[in-house]
Design a protein around this motif. Structure first.
Motif, mmCIF file in Angstrom:
data_model
loop_
_atom_site.group_PDB
_atom_site.id
_atom_site.type_symbol
_atom_site.label_atom_id
_atom_site.label_comp_id
_atom_site.label_asym_id
_atom_site.label_seq_id
_atom_site.Cartn_x
_atom_site.Cartn_y
_atom_site.Cartn_z
ATOM 1 N N SER A 43 23.311 12.340 26.134
ATOM 2 C CA SER A 43 24.076 12.909 27.273
ATOM 3 C C SER A 43 25.298 11.957 27.603
ATOM 4 N N ALA A 44 26.440 12.726 27.884
ATOM 5 C CA ALA A 44 27.762 12.257 28.179
ATOM 6 C C ALA A 44 28.310 13.185 29.271
ATOM 7 N N VAL A 45 29.125 12.565 29.941
ATOM 8 C CA VAL A 45 30.056 13.317 31.041
ATOM 9 C C VAL A 45 31.386 12.894 30.596
ATOM 10 N N VAL A 46 32.607 13.959 30.689
ATOM 11 C CA VAL A 46 33.741 13.580 30.664
ATOM 12 C C VAL A 46 34.649 14.546 31.946
ATOM 13 N N SER A 47 34.998 13.721 32.787
ATOM 14 C CA SER A 47 35.395 14.270 34.019
ATOM 15 C C SER A 47 37.027 14.146 34.245
ATOM 16 N N ILE A 48 37.605 15.296 34.516
ATOM 17 C CA ILE A 48 39.159 15.199 34.896
ATOM 18 C C ILE A 48 39.002 15.293 36.399
ATOM 19 N N GLY A 49 39.845 14.417 36.930
ATOM 20 C CA GLY A 49 39.688 14.362 38.314
ATOM 21 C C GLY A 49 40.755 15.219 39.251
ATOM 22 N N THR A 50 41.870 15.037 38.839
ATOM 23 C CA THR A 50 43.238 15.854 39.569
ATOM 24 C C THR A 50 44.368 16.329 38.576
ATOM 25 N N ILE A 51 44.524 17.506 38.792
ATOM 26 C CA ILE A 51 46.048 17.914 38.056
ATOM 27 C C ILE A 51 47.004 18.408 39.057
ATOM 28 N N GLU A 52 47.990 17.979 39.014
ATOM 29 C CA GLU A 52 49.325 18.260 39.839
ATOM 30 C C GLU A 52 50.333 19.004 39.063
ATOM 31 N N GLY A 53 50.860 20.153 39.433
ATOM 32 C CA GLY A 53 51.901 20.614 38.755
ATOM 33 C C GLY A 53 52.759 21.243 39.527
ATOM 34 N N GLY A 54 53.162 20.970 40.757
ATOM 35 C CA GLY A 54 54.027 21.605 41.676
ATOM 36 C C GLY A 54 53.717 22.775 42.325
ATOM 37 N N THR A 55 54.386 23.293 43.438
ATOM 38 C CA THR A 55 54.122 24.329 44.227
ATOM 39 C C THR A 55 55.417 25.403 44.574
ATOM 40 N N ALA A 56 56.609 25.221 43.436
ATOM 41 C CA ALA A 56 57.540 25.893 43.874
ATOM 42 C C ALA A 56 57.479 27.349 43.055
ATOM 43 N N ASN A 57 57.853 28.538 43.533
ATOM 44 C CA ASN A 57 57.710 29.547 42.993
ATOM 45 C C ASN A 57 58.683 29.907 41.992
ATOM 46 N N ASN A 58 58.547 30.528 40.913
ATOM 47 C CA ASN A 58 59.327 30.791 39.598
ATOM 48 C C ASN A 58 60.124 29.622 39.289
ATOM 49 N N VAL A 59 59.314 28.384 39.178
ATOM 50 C CA VAL A 59 59.980 27.120 38.551
ATOM 51 C C VAL A 59 59.009 26.454 37.912
ATOM 52 N N ILE A 60 59.281 26.119 36.688
ATOM 53 C CA ILE A 60 58.578 25.476 35.719
ATOM 54 C C ILE A 60 58.749 24.033 36.301
ATOM 55 N N CYS A 61 57.664 23.412 36.539
ATOM 56 C CA CYS A 61 57.849 21.855 36.813
ATOM 57 C C CYS A 61 58.288 20.915 35.684
ATOM 58 N N GLU A 62 58.720 19.681 36.149
ATOM 59 C CA GLU A 62 59.041 18.698 35.346
ATOM 60 C C GLU A 62 57.589 17.737 35.087
#
Length: 62
Positions: A43-62
């Motif tokens: 048994s093992a666990v891999v966790s991903i805590g947080t993903i942040e990608g921006g909040t502006a509409n119609n914009v691809i974040c950097e």
């Protein structure tokens, strides 16, 4: 881990480097670490805590 891209307008995605797509590939790779490297009996666990990608509409974040 921090992934950076090249942001831009959502209407011209070909001129950007979308870090959200790259992050998706990393997440899929991380999820296979356990399934491809350990016995199904272990048994093992891999966790991903947080993903942040921006909040502006119609914009691809950097």
């Amino acid at each position: 881990m921090i992934l950076y891209g090249k942001g831009g307008h959502g209407g011209i995605p070909q001129k950007t480097i979308d870090p959200i797509v790259a992050t998706s590939a990393v997440i899929q790779g991380i999820q296979t670490i356990v399934s491809r490297n350990l016995s199904p009996i272990d048994s093992a666990v891999v966790s991903i805590g947080t993903i942040e990608g921006g909040t502006a509409n119609n914009v691809i974040c950097e």
